[in-house]
Design a protein around this motif. Structure first.
Motif, PDB file in Angstrom:
ATOM      1  N   SER A  40     -31.336 -12.631  32.051  1.00  0.00           N
ATOM      2  CA  SER A  40     -32.413 -12.023  32.837  1.00  0.00           C
ATOM      3  C   SER A  40     -32.040 -10.655  33.378  1.00  0.00           C
ATOM      4  O   SER A  40     -32.902  -9.786  33.535  1.00  0.00           O
ATOM      5  CB  SER A  40     -32.784 -12.928  34.011  1.00  0.00           C
ATOM      6  OG  SER A  40     -33.286 -14.142  33.550  1.00  0.00           O
ATOM      7  N   TYR A  41     -30.781 -10.439  33.688  1.00  0.00           N
ATOM      8  CA  TYR A  41     -30.356  -9.202  34.325  1.00  0.00           C
ATOM      9  C   TYR A  41     -29.630  -8.259  33.370  1.00  0.00           C
ATOM     10  O   TYR A  41     -28.642  -7.644  33.737  1.00  0.00           O
ATOM     11  CB  TYR A  41     -29.487  -9.503  35.541  1.00  0.00           C
ATOM     12  CG  TYR A  41     -30.308 -10.057  36.675  1.00  0.00           C
ATOM     13  CD1 TYR A  41     -31.150  -9.242  37.406  1.00  0.00           C
ATOM     14  CD2 TYR A  41     -30.270 -11.406  36.990  1.00  0.00           C
ATOM     15  CE1 TYR A  41     -31.923  -9.752  38.427  1.00  0.00           C
ATOM     16  CE2 TYR A  41     -31.041 -11.922  38.012  1.00  0.00           C
ATOM     17  CZ  TYR A  41     -31.857 -11.087  38.733  1.00  0.00           C
ATOM     18  OH  TYR A  41     -32.621 -11.594  39.744  1.00  0.00           O
ATOM     19  N   MET A  46     -33.675  -4.928  33.676  1.00  0.00           N
ATOM     20  CA  MET A  46     -33.669  -4.327  35.010  1.00  0.00           C
ATOM     21  C   MET A  46     -34.496  -3.041  35.034  1.00  0.00           C
ATOM     22  O   MET A  46     -35.232  -2.778  35.982  1.00  0.00           O
ATOM     23  CB  MET A  46     -32.236  -4.042  35.464  1.00  0.00           C
ATOM     24  CG  MET A  46     -31.397  -5.281  35.678  1.00  0.00           C
ATOM     25  SD  MET A  46     -32.014  -6.343  36.976  1.00  0.00           S
ATOM     26  CE  MET A  46     -31.656  -5.348  38.393  1.00  0.00           C
ATOM     27  N   LEU A  47     -34.374  -2.228  33.972  1.00  0.00           N
ATOM     28  CA  LEU A  47     -35.153  -1.001  33.883  1.00  0.00           C
ATOM     29  C   LEU A  47     -36.643  -1.312  33.833  1.00  0.00           C
ATOM     30  O   LEU A  47     -37.444  -0.695  34.550  1.00  0.00           O
ATOM     31  CB  LEU A  47     -34.734  -0.198  32.648  1.00  0.00           C
ATOM     32  CG  LEU A  47     -35.514   1.080  32.395  1.00  0.00           C
ATOM     33  CD1 LEU A  47     -35.246   2.088  33.497  1.00  0.00           C
ATOM     34  CD2 LEU A  47     -35.174   1.654  31.047  1.00  0.00           C
ATOM     35  N   SER A  53     -42.332  -2.224  39.042  1.00  0.00           N
ATOM     36  CA  SER A  53     -42.515  -2.144  40.494  1.00  0.00           C
ATOM     37  C   SER A  53     -42.932  -0.737  40.928  1.00  0.00           C
ATOM     38  O   SER A  53     -43.725  -0.582  41.850  1.00  0.00           O
ATOM     39  CB  SER A  53     -41.252  -2.586  41.226  1.00  0.00           C
ATOM     40  OG  SER A  53     -40.188  -1.709  40.966  1.00  0.00           O
ATOM     41  N   ILE A  54     -42.409   0.272  40.246  1.00  0.00           N
ATOM     42  CA  ILE A  54     -42.781   1.651  40.586  1.00  0.00           C
ATOM     43  C   ILE A  54     -44.195   1.966  40.117  1.00  0.00           C
ATOM     44  O   ILE A  54     -44.928   2.704  40.771  1.00  0.00           O
ATOM     45  CB  ILE A  54     -41.774   2.642  39.967  1.00  0.00           C
ATOM     46  CG1 ILE A  54     -40.443   2.541  40.675  1.00  0.00           C
ATOM     47  CG2 ILE A  54     -42.278   4.075  40.052  1.00  0.00           C
ATOM     48  CD1 ILE A  54     -39.347   3.364  40.059  1.00  0.00           C
ATOM     49  N   SER A  55     -44.603   1.385  38.991  1.00  0.00           N
ATOM     50  CA  SER A  55     -45.900   1.724  38.421  1.00  0.00           C
ATOM     51  C   SER A  55     -47.059   1.305  39.307  1.00  0.00           C
ATOM     52  O   SER A  55     -48.173   1.777  39.130  1.00  0.00           O
ATOM     53  CB  SER A  55     -46.060   1.122  37.027  1.00  0.00           C
ATOM     54  OG  SER A  55     -46.130  -0.275  37.113  1.00  0.00           O
ATOM     55  N   SER A  56     -46.821   0.443  40.273  1.00  0.00           N
ATOM     56  CA  SER A  56     -47.902   0.103  41.201  1.00  0.00           C
ATOM     57  C   SER A  56     -48.185   1.269  42.154  1.00  0.00           C
ATOM     58  O   SER A  56     -49.284   1.381  42.683  1.00  0.00           O
ATOM     59  CB  SER A  56     -47.553  -1.160  41.982  1.00  0.00           C
ATOM     60  OG  SER A  56     -46.414  -0.950  42.784  1.00  0.00           O
ATOM     61  N   TYR A  57     -47.212   2.160  42.341  1.00  0.00           N
ATOM     62  CA  TYR A  57     -47.399   3.317  43.217  1.00  0.00           C
ATOM     63  C   TYR A  57     -47.635   4.608  42.427  1.00  0.00           C
ATOM     64  O   TYR A  57     -48.396   5.468  42.851  1.00  0.00           O
ATOM     65  CB  TYR A  57     -46.169   3.518  44.119  1.00  0.00           C
ATOM     66  CG  TYR A  57     -45.875   2.336  44.987  1.00  0.00           C
ATOM     67  CD1 TYR A  57     -46.685   2.029  46.078  1.00  0.00           C
ATOM     68  CD2 TYR A  57     -44.801   1.507  44.718  1.00  0.00           C
ATOM     69  CE1 TYR A  57     -46.420   0.932  46.880  1.00  0.00           C
ATOM     70  CE2 TYR A  57     -44.531   0.406  45.519  1.00  0.00           C
ATOM     71  CZ  TYR A  57     -45.340   0.130  46.590  1.00  0.00           C
ATOM     72  OH  TYR A  57     -45.087  -0.959  47.377  1.00  0.00           O
TER      73      TYR A  57
END
Length: 77
Positions: A40-41, A46-47, A53-57
């Motif tokens: 998973s990691y 991870m990228l 998570s960034i694409s929501s902002y």
């Protein structure tokens, strides 16, 4: 077995044997969960997780598409 009820060495050895059996039975579960965690990691996962998570902002997909279009125009000229 309740450990406070252990009075003799035989009972102690039996309790120790039971604990070792429980530990060895859990060993496979721990190893498989570690393997899942390791998969998973990975750096790529991870990228991707960070980008999600960034694409929501920030509209990263639109920025990437516009960047590709700009490079494509420059290459075709």
């Amino acid at each position: 077995m309740k450990y406070r009820d252990i009075k003799t060495m035989d009972q102690l050895e039996e309790a120790e044997k039971l604990v070792k059996e429980r530990i060895s039975s859990q060993e496979g579960a721990v190893k498989s969960s570690f393997a899942d965690l390791k998969e998973s990691y990975t750096p790529s996962n991870m990228l991707l997780s960070g980008l999600r998570s960034i694409s929501s902002y920030i509209p990263i997909d639109q920025l990437l598409l516009s960047t590709v279009r700009i490079f494509k125009r420059k290459l075709l000229k």
